[in-house]
Motif scaffolding. Sequence first.
Motif, PDB file in Angstrom:
ATOM      1  N   THR A 208     -47.318 -36.587  11.902  1.00  0.00           N
ATOM      2  CA  THR A 208     -46.098 -36.042  12.501  1.00  0.00           C
ATOM      3  C   THR A 208     -45.590 -37.005  13.563  1.00  0.00           C
ATOM      4  O   THR A 208     -46.346 -37.408  14.449  1.00  0.00           O
ATOM      5  N   ILE A 209     -44.335 -37.402  13.446  1.00  0.00           N
ATOM      6  CA  ILE A 209     -43.705 -38.234  14.475  1.00  0.00           C
ATOM      7  C   ILE A 209     -43.194 -37.307  15.566  1.00  0.00           C
ATOM      8  O   ILE A 209     -42.290 -36.500  15.342  1.00  0.00           O
ATOM      9  N   LYS A 210     -43.746 -37.422  16.758  1.00  0.00           N
ATOM     10  CA  LYS A 210     -43.391 -36.532  17.860  1.00  0.00           C
ATOM     11  C   LYS A 210     -42.246 -37.092  18.700  1.00  0.00           C
ATOM     12  O   LYS A 210     -41.456 -36.329  19.260  1.00  0.00           O
ATOM     13  N   HIS A 211     -42.160 -38.424  18.799  1.00  0.00           N
ATOM     14  CA  HIS A 211     -41.117 -39.043  19.625  1.00  0.00           C
ATOM     15  C   HIS A 211     -40.544 -40.262  18.885  1.00  0.00           C
ATOM     16  O   HIS A 211     -41.079 -41.374  18.986  1.00  0.00           O
ATOM     17  N   SER A 212     -39.460 -40.045  18.162  1.00  0.00           N
ATOM     18  CA  SER A 212     -38.843 -41.128  17.391  1.00  0.00           C
ATOM     19  C   SER A 212     -38.328 -42.243  18.299  1.00  0.00           C
ATOM     20  O   SER A 212     -38.404 -43.423  17.943  1.00  0.00           O
ATOM     21  N   GLY A 213     -37.809 -41.855  19.469  1.00  0.00           N
ATOM     22  CA  GLY A 213     -37.292 -42.852  20.401  1.00  0.00           C
ATOM     23  C   GLY A 213     -38.370 -43.813  20.870  1.00  0.00           C
ATOM     24  O   GLY A 213     -38.171 -45.033  20.896  1.00  0.00           O
ATOM     25  N   LYS A 214     -39.527 -43.277  21.240  1.00  0.00           N
ATOM     26  CA  LYS A 214     -40.635 -44.117  21.681  1.00  0.00           C
ATOM     27  C   LYS A 214     -41.167 -44.967  20.527  1.00  0.00           C
ATOM     28  O   LYS A 214     -41.545 -46.121  20.716  1.00  0.00           O
ATOM     29  N   LEU A 215     -41.190 -44.378  19.333  1.00  0.00           N
ATOM     30  CA  LEU A 215     -41.647 -45.131  18.168  1.00  0.00           C
ATOM     31  C   LEU A 215     -40.695 -46.289  17.882  1.00  0.00           C
ATOM     32  O   LEU A 215     -41.122 -47.374  17.495  1.00  0.00           O
ATOM     33  N   GLY A 216     -39.405 -46.060  18.119  1.00  0.00           N
ATOM     34  CA  GLY A 216     -38.417 -47.113  17.923  1.00  0.00           C
ATOM     35  C   GLY A 216     -38.617 -48.283  18.863  1.00  0.00           C
ATOM     36  O   GLY A 216     -38.328 -49.432  18.507  1.00  0.00           O
ATOM     37  N   LYS A 217     -39.118 -48.008  20.062  1.00  0.00           N
ATOM     38  CA  LYS A 217     -39.366 -49.085  21.019  1.00  0.00           C
ATOM     39  C   LYS A 217     -40.584 -49.916  20.624  1.00  0.00           C
ATOM     40  O   LYS A 217     -40.675 -51.096  20.972  1.00  0.00           O
ATOM     41  N   VAL A 218     -41.514 -49.293  19.916  1.00  0.00           N
ATOM     42  CA  VAL A 218     -42.685 -50.023  19.434  1.00  0.00           C
ATOM     43  C   VAL A 218     -42.332 -50.862  18.211  1.00  0.00           C
ATOM     44  O   VAL A 218     -42.842 -51.964  18.026  1.00  0.00           O
ATOM     45  N   ALA A 219     -41.442 -50.329  17.366  1.00  0.00           N
ATOM     46  CA  ALA A 219     -41.075 -51.000  16.115  1.00  0.00           C
ATOM     47  C   ALA A 219     -40.334 -52.303  16.392  1.00  0.00           C
ATOM     48  O   ALA A 219     -39.720 -52.496  17.441  1.00  0.00           O
ATOM     49  N   CYS A 220     -40.394 -53.209  15.433  1.00  0.00           N
ATOM     50  CA  CYS A 220     -39.654 -54.455  15.524  1.00  0.00           C
ATOM     51  C   CYS A 220     -38.178 -54.209  15.200  1.00  0.00           C
ATOM     52  O   CYS A 220     -37.787 -53.121  14.786  1.00  0.00           O
ATOM     53  N   GLU A 221     -37.375 -55.220  15.354  1.00  0.00           N
ATOM     54  CA  GLU A 221     -35.938 -55.135  15.104  1.00  0.00           C
ATOM     55  C   GLU A 221     -35.609 -54.793  13.651  1.00  0.00           C
ATOM     56  O   GLU A 221     -34.512 -54.323  13.341  1.00  0.00           O
ATOM     57  N   CYS A 222     -36.586 -55.026  12.758  1.00  0.00           N
ATOM     58  CA  CYS A 222     -36.353 -54.827  11.328  1.00  0.00           C
ATOM     59  C   CYS A 222     -36.036 -53.377  10.989  1.00  0.00           C
ATOM     60  O   CYS A 222     -35.355 -53.107   9.994  1.00  0.00           O
ATOM     61  N   ALA A 223     -36.529 -52.436  11.793  1.00  0.00           N
ATOM     62  CA  ALA A 223     -36.242 -51.028  11.535  1.00  0.00           C
ATOM     63  C   ALA A 223     -34.743 -50.772  11.573  1.00  0.00           C
ATOM     64  O   ALA A 223     -34.178 -50.139  10.673  1.00  0.00           O
ATOM     65  N   GLU A 224     -34.074 -51.289  12.602  1.00  0.00           N
ATOM     66  CA  GLU A 224     -32.624 -51.100  12.724  1.00  0.00           C
ATOM     67  C   GLU A 224     -31.875 -51.898  11.665  1.00  0.00           C
ATOM     68  O   GLU A 224     -30.925 -51.396  11.056  1.00  0.00           O
ATOM     69  N   VAL A 225     -32.313 -53.134  11.423  1.00  0.00           N
ATOM     70  CA  VAL A 225     -31.642 -53.986  10.441  1.00  0.00           C
ATOM     71  C   VAL A 225     -31.676 -53.356   9.059  1.00  0.00           C
ATOM     72  O   VAL A 225     -30.662 -53.278   8.355  1.00  0.00           O
ATOM     73  N   ILE A 226     -32.864 -52.880   8.636  1.00  0.00           N
ATOM     74  CA  ILE A 226     -32.998 -52.287   7.313  1.00  0.00           C
ATOM     75  C   ILE A 226     -32.264 -50.963   7.225  1.00  0.00           C
ATOM     76  O   ILE A 226     -31.639 -50.653   6.207  1.00  0.00           O
ATOM     77  N   SER A 227     -32.302 -50.179   8.294  1.00  0.00           N
ATOM     78  CA  SER A 227     -31.592 -48.899   8.301  1.00  0.00           C
ATOM     79  C   SER A 227     -30.098 -49.106   8.124  1.00  0.00           C
ATOM     80  O   SER A 227     -29.447 -48.417   7.334  1.00  0.00           O
ATOM     81  N   ARG A 228     -29.544 -50.080   8.844  1.00  0.00           N
ATOM     82  CA  ARG A 228     -28.113 -50.361   8.734  1.00  0.00           C
ATOM     83  C   ARG A 228     -27.763 -50.855   7.341  1.00  0.00           C
ATOM     84  O   ARG A 228     -26.756 -50.447   6.749  1.00  0.00           O
ATOM     85  N   ALA A 229     -28.610 -51.724   6.781  1.00  0.00           N
ATOM     86  CA  ALA A 229     -28.345 -52.251   5.448  1.00  0.00           C
ATOM     87  C   ALA A 229     -28.402 -51.143   4.404  1.00  0.00           C
ATOM     88  O   ALA A 229     -27.562 -51.077   3.499  1.00  0.00           O
ATOM     89  N   SER A 230     -29.393 -50.253   4.513  1.00  0.00           N
ATOM     90  CA  SER A 230     -29.547 -49.173   3.542  1.00  0.00           C
ATOM     91  C   SER A 230     -28.367 -48.227   3.546  1.00  0.00           C
ATOM     92  O   SER A 230     -28.011 -47.652   2.514  1.00  0.00           O
ATOM     93  N   ASN A 231     -27.758 -48.064   4.717  1.00  0.00           N
ATOM     94  CA  ASN A 231     -26.641 -47.133   4.850  1.00  0.00           C
ATOM     95  C   ASN A 231     -25.283 -47.815   4.770  1.00  0.00           C
ATOM     96  O   ASN A 231     -24.253 -47.216   5.072  1.00  0.00           O
ATOM     97  N   GLY A 232     -25.286 -49.100   4.383  1.00  0.00           N
ATOM     98  CA  GLY A 232     -24.022 -49.813   4.193  1.00  0.00           C
ATOM     99  C   GLY A 232     -23.293 -50.132   5.472  1.00  0.00           C
ATOM    100  O   GLY A 232     -22.075 -50.288   5.480  1.00  0.00           O
ATOM    101  N   ILE A 233     -24.043 -50.268   6.586  1.00  0.00           N
ATOM    102  CA  ILE A 233     -23.441 -50.599   7.875  1.00  0.00           C
ATOM    103  C   ILE A 233     -23.602 -52.092   8.116  1.00  0.00           C
ATOM    104  O   ILE A 233     -24.659 -52.664   7.861  1.00  0.00           O
ATOM    105  N   ALA A 234     -22.544 -52.737   8.611  1.00  0.00           N
ATOM    106  CA  ALA A 234     -22.579 -54.177   8.824  1.00  0.00           C
ATOM    107  C   ALA A 234     -23.730 -54.547   9.760  1.00  0.00           C
ATOM    108  O   ALA A 234     -23.964 -53.871  10.772  1.00  0.00           O
ATOM    109  N   PRO A 235     -24.469 -55.606   9.432  1.00  0.00           N
ATOM    110  CA  PRO A 235     -25.606 -56.003  10.267  1.00  0.00           C
ATOM    111  C   PRO A 235     -25.171 -56.599  11.591  1.00  0.00           C
ATOM    112  O   PRO A 235     -24.060 -57.125  11.721  1.00  0.00           O
TER     113      PRO A 235
END
Length: 246
Positions: A208-235
């Motif tokens: 169970t992910i309890k704090h997505s915001g904190k997990l996002g700070k641990v994750a590398c930049e690739c999480a945002e890059v891939i999320s934007r690409a998957s949803n058709g948002i300009a990188p």
Amino acid sequence: MVATRPENRLLQELYHADRGVFMKLVKELEPHALQSGALLGHPRAFTDFSYFVESGVVALVATTRGGSSVEVALIGREGVAGIADALGNQPLPYGLVVQLPGLAYRVPKAVIREHIFSCSALHELLMDYSQRVMHQLAQSALCNRFHTSVQRLARWLLLTAEKADTNRFDLTHEFVAQMVGAPRPVVSESLAALRDKGIIDYRRGVLTIKHSGKLGKVACECAEVISRASNGIAPVEPRVRRAVQR
């Protein structure tokens, strides 16, 4: 029978782009339960079906001859699994593995190819989606080369939660290790570290992910890059180091 209002975004987009072809295609679709761990397509082989994902997550998994594997892209309700060899004449370079259970609508490859060649709107939608998957593949290669195991784990958890639309799912340490391309002991240590920080909870195979915001700070930049690409948002444009002038 296909739902009158499917959750799959590609089918939704096709409905608005060419309702006639949409109606023809849905008659050929059949519901297919996605069982966790099921192999929908073998690496270096042709597929029999394409799968429009309604719920759950399908992973594109690259595998060595020795059997080692790593996830290189994720497919949720925004996309379709097993479309690459329908668009071309080459076998899939990766396997298609159900990561989280759910539902998909599958269609024989011959049928989808027929509609692709007769409908420019469908062809354009699938080509655009394939480009987004290629973006994931490229970013995954970069991520696996430059980022730490805990960063990759955090990235993978965030994207899995986004595509499955849930912060709670069943996972084993062994399966996670295969997906993020890290040894099982390293994954276990990383999961324990995230749990000790209160970011996740992991008990009896349920994460169970309890704090997505904190997990996002641990994750590398690739999480945002891939999320934007998957949803058709300009990188976001990456920072480019200038060559040192001598």
